[in-house]
Structures are given as C-alpha cells and as structure tokens.
Enzyme design. Structure first.
Site, PDB file in Angstrom:
ATOM      1  N   HIS A  37      71.724   6.759  34.360  1.00  0.00           N
ATOM      2  CA  HIS A  37      70.760   7.471  35.204  1.00  0.00           C
ATOM      3  C   HIS A  37      71.080   8.965  35.258  1.00  0.00           C
ATOM      4  O   HIS A  37      70.178   9.810  35.161  1.00  0.00           O
ATOM      5  CB  HIS A  37      70.810   6.935  36.647  1.00  0.00           C
ATOM      6  CG  HIS A  37      70.368   5.513  36.796  1.00  0.00           C
ATOM      7  ND1 HIS A  37      71.219   4.527  37.213  1.00  0.00           N
ATOM      8  CD2 HIS A  37      69.162   4.922  36.590  1.00  0.00           C
ATOM      9  CE1 HIS A  37      70.565   3.374  37.268  1.00  0.00           C
ATOM     10  NE2 HIS A  37      69.318   3.590  36.892  1.00  0.00           N
ATOM     11  N   ARG A 189      72.784  -3.778  36.545  1.00  0.00           N
ATOM     12  CA  ARG A 189      73.133  -5.204  36.571  1.00  0.00           C
ATOM     13  C   ARG A 189      74.570  -5.456  36.125  1.00  0.00           C
ATOM     14  O   ARG A 189      75.135  -6.507  36.416  1.00  0.00           O
ATOM     15  CB  ARG A 189      72.173  -6.002  35.692  1.00  0.00           C
ATOM     16  CG  ARG A 189      70.734  -5.991  36.178  1.00  0.00           C
ATOM     17  CD  ARG A 189      69.814  -6.655  35.150  1.00  0.00           C
ATOM     18  NE  ARG A 189      68.415  -6.503  35.508  1.00  0.00           N
ATOM     19  CZ  ARG A 189      67.727  -7.348  36.255  1.00  0.00           C
ATOM     20  NH1 ARG A 189      68.324  -8.422  36.728  1.00  0.00           N
ATOM     21  NH2 ARG A 189      66.450  -7.137  36.529  1.00  0.00           N
TER      22      ARG A 189
END
Length: 282
Positions: A37, A189
């Site tokens: 990110h 995840r």
C-alpha cells in the site's frame, strides 16, 4: 494530515484545494496497511499535490461472511503509518452507513466478460462489489489519478473497464506487485498466516517463476498440468485455480500468439487463508 469520515466534508475540503490548482491522487484500501500500500501512496505523492487514502472494508465484495469478519483491521496503526509517510495525505474512513445507507447492496455492472473468469468463477458478486465501491470513491474524490496494485490484476483491468464504460474522467494507474523478501506477494491477508506457512508460501511465487520459464517452450495446458501436480505434492497449500490468460482481455489462452501479452494467475488456500498472485509471462 486531515481525517474525514463524511463524504460531504471531504468533497468540500478537496474543492478548496482544487481552487488552489492542487492535483489530487486516490489510493483506495481496505486498511491493514503494508509496504505494498505504501508504495502506491508514495507513487501518488510523487505525481500529485495531495493524496486521499481511503480505508474501508467493503462488505459487498466479500462472498463469504466469515472472510469479511476475519479481515484484519487496525485503524490506529494504519493512521500512524500514513502520518510517518507524509503530511500531504488525507485519510477517508467512512462508515458502512455513510457509503451504503440502509441498503448494503452492489450495483450491477457489465464488464465485457472480464468478470466471468478466474476470481469471477469462484467469488460470486465480488466484482460488482468492487465496481460499486471504487465508483463511489472515484465520484466522491474526483481524483486526477487513482492507484491500484497489480497483485489484483484482474480487479485492475475491471476497474479500467468500469471507468471506460461509465465514461469517468479519471486516470487509472497500475503499480507493480510488492513482495516479501521470500517472494510472497504482499497482502493484508498475509497477517493471518502462521509464521511457518508464511515463510513456506514462497512456493507460490517460485511456481509462477518456473511456469514463466516453461512458457517459452511448453504449451499452456502442459504448464497447467505441471502446476497442479506440484501443488498435489505440497500438503500446506490447496490450489484453487491456475490460469494463463491474455493480459488485456483475461481470456484463457488457447494458442500462443506473438502479438499478445500473457499472464499466469493463481489462487491458493493456506491456513484457510485465500492468497492470489500473478506474473507476466512474456
């Protein structure tokens, strides 16, 4: 740094910035931020005066409630990470009510078949949910550019198609996959994996790399068979799908053509966590 949880207030703030001829980038996320990110945010900061980072776990793109419930959330940590990156970041953290009101449902999209393969086969309604939330954020923020990682390459192509079909005036920028030192594609995840499994998950990327080396001399069906056999030998991982497809249309390969770009796409379960990855082959 500015923090907003209401669309109306964010829109008003951004309009004031545009009146100063400031450009705006958008990085939509579901939080649990990692270096993948941050690489998107840093690229957006290089190309824009301000960057809006949305943090919103979108319920309509989860086909399983259990997956939605288990999705990692740590807003305080996310905000702290973004503060360390730049003061030019605007964080948008709307509630589900703010986005959907009393009707938590997706719009329906026609993606010219891009949504019918791979992820679309295994996650019913997923891309309608993705299209709904991304369109909402694009229309709210009205960015000059919006940034998405290539780990979710099918999603990236679908967002590009949605922007084209809706005739939205926003530039969609795809950014390279960021990987952990052992090769696993960075994902929120990954935090749900046990340490031993997370380390062993380099097997996924190694398999893609070998598939790429085979692509020059072997058929797609032969490579797919080899991948399935490799996963059968490894009890830590359950292969959901492996597909070689045209990069632009996502159509599964029938016969290699020199003027086409191909990618290998894969989805795997490890510790009951679903992981996806992809790699350009030529």
């Amino acid at each position: 740094m500015h923090l907003f949880d209401r669309k109306k207030e964010l829109i008003s703030f951004l309009q004031e910035e545009r009146d100063k001829n400031h450009t705006v980038g958008l990085v939509p996320t579901m939080g649990a931020l990692h270096q993948g990110h941050i690489s998107l945010v840093k690229k957006a900061l290089l190309e824009n005066d301000l960057v809006v980072v949305s943090i919103f776990v979108n319920p309509t793109q989860f086909d399983k409630k259990d997956d939605l419930d288990k999705y990692p959330r740590n807003l305080d940590q996310d905000i702290s990470i973004l503060k360390d990156v730049s003061e030019k970041i605007i964080v948008f953290v709307p509630s589900v009510d703010e986005i959907y009101g009393s009707n938590i449902a997706s719009k329906h999209y026609e993606f010219d078949g891009l949504d019918k393969v791979m992820e679309g086969e295994f996650r019913e309604g997923h891309f309608n949910g993705v299209g709904t939330i991304v369109e909402t954020f694009l229309r709210t923020v009205s960015p000059d550019k919006a940034y998405f990682g290539e780990k979710d390459f099918q999603q990236l192509q679908i967002i590009r198609k949605m922007v084209e079909l809706r005739k939205l005036p926003f530039q969609i920028i795809g950014c390279p996959i960021e990987r952990e030192p052992h090769g696993l594609a960075m994902s929120s995840r990954n935090e749900r994996l046990s340490k031993p499994t997370r380390k062993e998950a380099s097997f996924i990327y190694e398999t893609l790399q070998t598939a790429k080396s085979k692509f020059g001399t072997e058929s797609a069906s032969s490579i797919a068979g080899w991948v399935k056999d490799e996963f059968k030998k490894n009890p830590l991982f359950e292969l959901e799908y492996f597909q070689i497809a045209d990069e632009d249309t996502l159509t599964p390969i029938l016969k290699k053509q020199e003027n086409k770009k191909y990618r290998a796409f894969i989805a795997v379960y490890a510790d009951d966590v679903r992981l996806i990855d992809n790699l350009r082959l030529n």
